[in-house]
Design an enzyme around this catalytic site. Structure first.
Site, mmCIF file in Angstrom:
data_model
loop_
_atom_site.group_PDB
_atom_site.id
_atom_site.type_symbol
_atom_site.label_atom_id
_atom_site.label_comp_id
_atom_site.label_asym_id
_atom_site.label_seq_id
_atom_site.Cartn_x
_atom_site.Cartn_y
_atom_site.Cartn_z
ATOM 1 C CG HIS A 1 -1.773 1.204 1.362
ATOM 2 N ND1 HIS A 1 -3.099 1.228 1.017
ATOM 3 C CD2 HIS A 1 -1.491 2.463 1.817
ATOM 4 C CE1 HIS A 1 -3.593 2.443 1.235
ATOM 5 N NE2 HIS A 1 -2.635 3.207 1.735
ATOM 6 C CD GLU A 2 1.710 3.623 3.730
ATOM 7 O OE1 GLU A 2 1.973 4.685 3.133
ATOM 8 O OE2 GLU A 2 0.689 3.472 4.419
#
EC number: 3.4.24.59
Length: 627
Positions: free
Chosen positions: A486-487
């Site tokens: 996600h990051e």
């Protein structure tokens, strides 16, 4: 999360640094041996082994944080902010004396960049640097630059220079879509800041904005402090879940994934125990926000904050929340597992969400962890980004003083035809006084400079992963692996959103849209066909075929990313055929898979590759059809 605010075999790109960056070194150079597989690529090895800290201190000239010479000491923040403020004065005078035209927008963007380059960096350092002197200096820089920004947003002369441009229809029509959109966004900032008010009220708006900045910073810093409780007040059988300090137990987080209901309840109630100072700060913050919103013409602060977003207003937010079914699923799961105490409590949703996922996909985290070493997951990201976008990640040795902790890794992001795109600093590991949050920070935004060169973006990814031990590298649960992907989606958005103006570069777009690339990366993280490319045991290097066969197929990742678009390159998903994924005999075959590489990719391009990543969406540029 954003703060404001990219196997089979390992190709040549992963094997060695290209000549252009080879002289800068690799983290492989100073590592201590550990009983782990020796077949990692340089990127995998950079995260699966420990760098020798002394190497960072003994060699090379001290360059300062992020390579900024002034920031080799805390006093450098004052120098940086004063220089930014001096440049601001010159640019304001220039903007106010320049005739209406596209040059006005370029000056505004340069003005924004000169302030953001100090404010964004300081905003990160004030919460992440382990040394109090650096944090305090960064905090003061944030306040100084923030105050200047609010003054500029109510500067009538500056506003009029932009208003003259946008009021001239002939001039507006002559602007390219991106320049026009950026001009409109700067005008929007003036309007929500109270430029329409009289002089006295504008000053009041500036004062309120500065007060809100101070209160927000104070409150957020206070949320990171641990709480302690006397040992005898905590049931003996759960004490081992927390850190002991003499006669006290230290609670420094929510322990949201702990399977014991009592552990989660204790952590939640103690860590979030009401603090009189925090409550007073929060009440004053909310009151100031309300006063500001009403002063500039909004009924509530929510209406002001949501102006210009996809959600638009609080009513739409409430309607959206009512459509969510997650809470009902959590309630059903708790009823099933704990019928005597089935009421869903505030500390329950994260844990039971994981239980639901584990049951649905037959995922037992402890079985997968040995196959998800941090190095393996970083190799997986490298493979995925290379196959999709022609991008490779290269570990570089930071210069002395460039990073704030010896376990921070620096990655160069390189495109196969465009070259170096930017840098990612990976602050992944737990340490004392580090905020318990996973997020992406923009340190420097990308933009096209006057000399034609592109200002490379610099970002930080901050996670809170457990440190490696003597016997094993850092091992990730499926949830941790998903967070990492996600990051990295945010980081790739910053690298690939190569717009002309830094005001709209990368993740500097509506916050709700900024999550799209990261959610897309979560789909890949949850797809067996992707995971199977990199998951292997940290000691033996073997792929856990039997264990991974229980992983979800996750066809949604392909439908979301490529649905309805013509495939430029494709390969049948058969064992032995090159492609992003392969299929097992006992799985439903996936007929086509995209292997995207765009040799014509430029910073102005918005193709099917960049659809989710390019921030020109905010700039109002319509993506062209790709045949």
């Amino acid at each position: 999360m954003l703060c404001v605010g990219r196997l089979g075999g390992f190709g040549a790109r992963a094997a060695a640094l290209p000549p252009r960056w080879a002289g800068q070194g690799s983290l492989q150079a100073g590592i201590r041996a550990r009983r782990v597989s020796t077949s990692w690529s340089p990127v995998g090895a950079a995260f699966n082994v420990k760098p020798q800290g002394s190497r960072l201190d003994l060699f090379g000239e001290r360059r300062g944080l992020f390579g900024v010479p002034e920031l080799s000491a805390p006093e450098g923040f004052h120098i940086a902010q004063e220089e930014a403020l001096r440049k601001t004065e010159l640019l304001v005078d220039r903007a106010c004396s320049t005739p209406p035209g596209p040059q006005i927008v370029l000056i505004f963007d340069e003005l924004s960049d000169s302030l953001c380059r100090v404010a964004d960096l300081a905003d990160f350092v004030k919460i992440a640097h382990p040394e109090p002197a650096f944090r305090e200096a960064a905090e003061e820089a944030c306040r100084s630059i923030g105050t200047m920004v609010e003054k500029l947003n109510t500067n009538v002369d500056l506003y009029q220079s932009l208003q003259k441009l946008l009021a001239d229809k002939k001039l507006v029509d002559s602007l390219d879509p991106e320049t026009r959109r950026v001009a409109e966004l700067f005008m929007f900032d003036f309007e929500i800041s109270g430029i329409h008010l009289d002089k006295e009220k504008r000053k009041r708006a500036v004062d309120l904005n500065v007060k809100i900045l101070d209160l927000s910073s104070t409150f957020l810093m206070g949320t990171n402090f641990p709480n302690k409780i006397e040992k005898h007040l905590l049931p003996e059988h759960i004490r081992h879940n927390f850190t002991s300090a003499g006669d006290h137990i230290i609670i420094d987080g929510l322990h949201a994934e702990a399977p014991d209901d009592l552990v989660r309840e204790a952590a939640y109630k103690i860590f979030l125990y009401p603090n009189a100072g925090q409550l007073k700060c929060l009440e004053e913050l909310l009151s100031s926000r309300d006063l500001l919103a009403k002063l500039v013409g909004y009924s509530t602060f929510s209406h002001r904050a949501l102006q210009g977003t996809i959600a638009k207003n609080p009513v739409m937010i409430n309607l959206f929340c009512r459509t969510l079914k997650d809470f009902a699923m959590i309630r059903e799961m708790k009823m099933k597992l704990n019928p005597r105490n089935s009421e869903v409590m505030p500390w329950d949703p994260p844990y039971y969400s994981g239980v639901i996922r584990a049951e649905r996909y037959n995922i037992e985290p402890s079985l997968y962890c040995p196959f998800f070493s941090l190095g393996a997951c970083m190799e997986g990201l490298n493979i995925l980004l290379n196959r999709l976008l022609g991008i490779s990640l290269y570990a570089e040795q930071p210069a002395k003083g460039e990073v704030w902790s010896e376990d921070v890794r620096k990655l160069a992001v390189v495109h196969e035809s465009e070259g170096l795109l930017g840098y990612i600093y990976c602050d992944f590991f737990q340490r004392a006084d580090k905020p318990h949050q996973d997020c992406h920070f923009t340190i420097r935004g990308g933009r096209l400079k006057e000399d034609g060169a592109y200002q490379l973006p610099v970002v930080v990814l901050m996670l809170n992963l457990p440190r490696s031990s003597r016997s094993s590298p850092t091992l990730l649960t499926p949830g941790m692996m998903e967070n990492l992907f996600h990051e990295m989606g945010h980081a790739m958005h910053s690298m690939l959103g190569r717009t002309r103006y830094q005001h709209v570069t990368g993740t500097r777009c509506p916050t709700d849209f900024a999550e799209v690339p990261s959610i897309l990366m979560e789909y890949f993280a949850n797809d067996y066909r992707v995971v199977n490319q990199f998951a292997r045991h940290y000691q033996t290097g073997q792929v856990g075929t039997v264990i991974l066969s229980q992983w979800p197929l996750g066809c949604d990742s392909w439908r979301v990313c490529f649905g309805g678009r013509r495939r430029r390159e494709s390969a049948r998903c058969r064992p032995g055929r090159e492609g992003l994924v392969t299929t097992q005999e006992d799985r439903e075959p996936c007929p086509v898979v995209m292997v995207l590489k765009n040799p014509e990719w430029k910073f102005t391009t918005n193709t099917n590759v960049n659809f989710f990543f390019n921030c020109q969406r905010r700039a109002g540029v319509t993506a062209p059809s790709v045949m």
